[in-house]
Write an enzyme that holds these catalytic residues in place. Structure first.
Site, mmCIF file in Angstrom:
data_model
loop_
_atom_site.group_PDB
_atom_site.id
_atom_site.type_symbol
_atom_site.label_atom_id
_atom_site.label_comp_id
_atom_site.label_asym_id
_atom_site.label_seq_id
_atom_site.Cartn_x
_atom_site.Cartn_y
_atom_site.Cartn_z
ATOM 1 N N TYR A 1 -57.652 2.996 17.496
ATOM 2 C CA TYR A 1 -57.564 2.298 16.215
ATOM 3 C C TYR A 1 -56.121 1.842 16.034
ATOM 4 O O TYR A 1 -55.199 2.657 16.127
ATOM 5 C CB TYR A 1 -57.933 3.227 15.060
ATOM 6 C CG TYR A 1 -59.401 3.568 14.945
ATOM 7 C CD1 TYR A 1 -60.191 2.946 13.987
ATOM 8 C CD2 TYR A 1 -59.985 4.526 15.763
ATOM 9 C CE1 TYR A 1 -61.538 3.266 13.851
ATOM 10 C CE2 TYR A 1 -61.323 4.852 15.646
ATOM 11 C CZ TYR A 1 -62.090 4.217 14.680
ATOM 12 O OH TYR A 1 -63.425 4.532 14.555
ATOM 13 N N HIS B 1 -66.658 12.148 23.394
ATOM 14 C CA HIS B 1 -65.280 11.884 22.981
ATOM 15 C C HIS B 1 -64.749 13.067 22.181
ATOM 16 O O HIS B 1 -65.387 13.508 21.222
ATOM 17 C CB HIS B 1 -65.204 10.624 22.112
ATOM 18 C CG HIS B 1 -65.193 9.364 22.917
ATOM 19 N ND1 HIS B 1 -64.786 8.154 22.405
ATOM 20 C CD2 HIS B 1 -65.514 9.116 24.206
ATOM 21 C CE1 HIS B 1 -64.874 7.219 23.338
ATOM 22 N NE2 HIS B 1 -65.324 7.785 24.430
ATOM 23 N N LYS C 1 -69.683 5.666 10.237
ATOM 24 C CA LYS C 1 -70.603 6.486 9.451
ATOM 25 C C LYS C 1 -71.992 5.890 9.267
ATOM 26 O O LYS C 1 -72.927 6.614 8.907
ATOM 27 C CB LYS C 1 -70.009 6.739 8.054
ATOM 28 C CG LYS C 1 -68.738 7.556 8.022
ATOM 29 C CD LYS C 1 -68.968 8.970 8.487
ATOM 30 C CE LYS C 1 -68.221 9.257 9.747
ATOM 31 N NZ LYS C 1 -68.482 10.569 10.319
ATOM 32 N N TYR D 1 -64.638 12.538 10.493
ATOM 33 C CA TYR D 1 -65.053 11.658 11.586
ATOM 34 C C TYR D 1 -66.181 12.297 12.396
ATOM 35 O O TYR D 1 -67.143 11.613 12.781
ATOM 36 C CB TYR D 1 -63.860 11.351 12.486
ATOM 37 C CG TYR D 1 -64.043 10.129 13.348
ATOM 38 C CD1 TYR D 1 -63.483 8.907 12.989
ATOM 39 C CD2 TYR D 1 -64.786 10.174 14.530
ATOM 40 C CE1 TYR D 1 -63.657 7.770 13.777
ATOM 41 C CE2 TYR D 1 -64.970 9.050 15.322
ATOM 42 C CZ TYR D 1 -64.400 7.862 14.938
ATOM 43 O OH TYR D 1 -64.580 6.739 15.714
ATOM 44 N N PRO E 1 -67.605 -0.333 8.780
ATOM 45 C CA PRO E 1 -67.774 0.391 10.046
ATOM 46 C C PRO E 1 -66.553 1.160 10.519
ATOM 47 O O PRO E 1 -66.637 1.858 11.535
ATOM 48 C CB PRO E 1 -68.123 -0.733 11.032
ATOM 49 C CG PRO E 1 -67.490 -1.948 10.450
ATOM 50 C CD PRO E 1 -67.591 -1.790 8.961
#
Length: 393
Positions: free
Chosen positions: A201, A72, A299, A387, A295
């Site tokens: 998201y 990704h 991480k 991220y 979550p």
């Protein structure tokens, strides 16, 4: 029995540590309280940072990951019925993440350990870790109905927040910092192809939602729900309808998720926790035994992997030269990264979720922050750097 490193817990961190030590010529024994079938089907994280992927490859566990893992290069943020993509490589100098479920990581590591590694005992219930401040700590456990003791040079606790290893650090020495959140996640596995090729998201007035995946045929989906929610109260149709409502876009009113058979539902409480120090005497804590993150920032597994990568290097230096400098620095080295990840996970969680008591002012602040990420390369880069993973040192 006697070994150099006794590892309590056969999850991804304990198994990865055992593999890294094996590659360094350091013997270890892994004690896991659950049976193999349970460990291999536990549903957990699915996003791997570059450093985690590199460590798995170094441990010899990168073959299936290379074939089946999904690369990704970004995530999509949806808010105020708009969409914005955060492109990782352009913002981080080429870094990216992989989708490869923790269950698959564990299967790969177990197979390697059983084929060529040191002892790995399933159904081994650890009762105590004794003598943490001595030269030879001892792990006491039951296996196949018999009591055993394992004498070690070092013990590593990878057995989670409720595990025994944490109690080897005396209460007067140990400090735990915690935060609980006023909402949970309803997690769903579905036999449905993901409609988007990256994670989505969503912030909405109805609550947070996340569209993820486990494979090109299996979707992993999450909905913000009140604490104490019973997943049985959510029918499949209600779940799909609510997900579509939270991902809705003004620019594409017809956008919908691909629907399919829901194969699993569970509710995950949201909490943050850090235990300091992560080392006492010859006992080291790693993964959930030392820290828990919500979550939202992906991480948890990566922090656990980072802990054991740092520890494997330190144990390797001790094994080769007798130097304990890196072992002595282990807790401080890891905690710097842990607290940065805690802050990022807190930011992602509080920015994207709707607190039951929040005001319209609070909501407008969230939307402003999301709009800043969409319009400021600096804000987007900070999100992308966190991220995709911070340096291990």
């Amino acid at each position: 029995m006697r070994t150099t490193v006794g590892i309590v817990g056969g999850g991804p961190s304990g198994l990865l540590l055992a593999r890294l030590l094996h590659r360094a010529g350091i013997d270890s024994v892994v004690l896991e309280s659950r049976d193999r079938a349970y460990v291999e089907r536990r549903q957990r994280a699915g996003i791997l940072e570059q450093a985690t992927v590199d460590a798995l490859c170094a441990a010899g566990a990168g073959g299936r990951l290379a074939r089946e893992g999904i690369v990704h290069d970004g995530i999509e943020l949806r808010y105020d019925r708009r969409a914005h993509r955060v492109d990782f490589p352009s913002l981080t100098g080429g870094r990216r993440v992989w989708v490869y479920a923790q269950t698959e990581v564990v299967k790969d590591l177990i197979a390697l350990q059983l084929a060529e590694g040191g002892p790995l005992f399933f159904g081994a219930e650890v009762h105590a870790v004794e003598g943490a401040d001595t030269a030879q700590p001892v792990i006491r456990y039951t296996h196949e109905g018999r009591e055993h003791s394992l004498t070690c040079d070092y013990v590593v606790g990878c057995d989670g927040f409720h595990g025994v290893a944490r109690t080897a650090v005396p209460e007067q020495v140990r400090s735990t910092y915690e935060r609980s959140y006023p909402y949970s996640w309803l997690g769903v596995l579905a036999e449905a192809p993901p409609v988007h090729d990256e994670l989505v998201y969503a912030h909405s007035e109805r609550g947070f939602a996340l569209a993820s995946m486990r494979s090109p045929q299996v979707s992993r989906l999450y909905l913000q729900v009140p604490n104490g929610t019973d997943p049985a109260h959510w029918s499949d149709e209600r779940i799909w309808d609510e997900l579509d409502a939270r991902f809705a876009l003004d620019s594409d009113p017809a956008w919908r998720l691909n629907r399919g058979t829901v194969t699993a539902k569970s509710v995950l409480p949201m909490r943050s926790s850090v235990t300091e120090p992560m080392r006492y005497g010859r006992v080291f804590l790693a993964g959930d035994a030392a820290h828990i993150v919500p979550p939202t920032g992906a991480k948890g597994l990566n922090l656990a992997a980072a802990d054991v990568i740092v520890l494997a290097r330190a144990l390797g230096a001790w094994h080769e030269s007798g130097s304990v400098e890196l072992l002595d620095a282990y807790s401080d080295t890891c905690l710097r990264r842990v607290w940065r990840a805690e802050q990022f996970s807190y930011f992602m969680t509080t920015t994207l979720h709707t607190d039951p008591g929040q005001s319209g002012f609070d909501t407008r602040l969230q939307l402003s922050q999301l709009d800043r990420i969409a319009t400021s390369p600096h804000a987007a880069a900070e999100l992308a750097e966190n991220y995709t993973g911070l340096p291990l040192g």
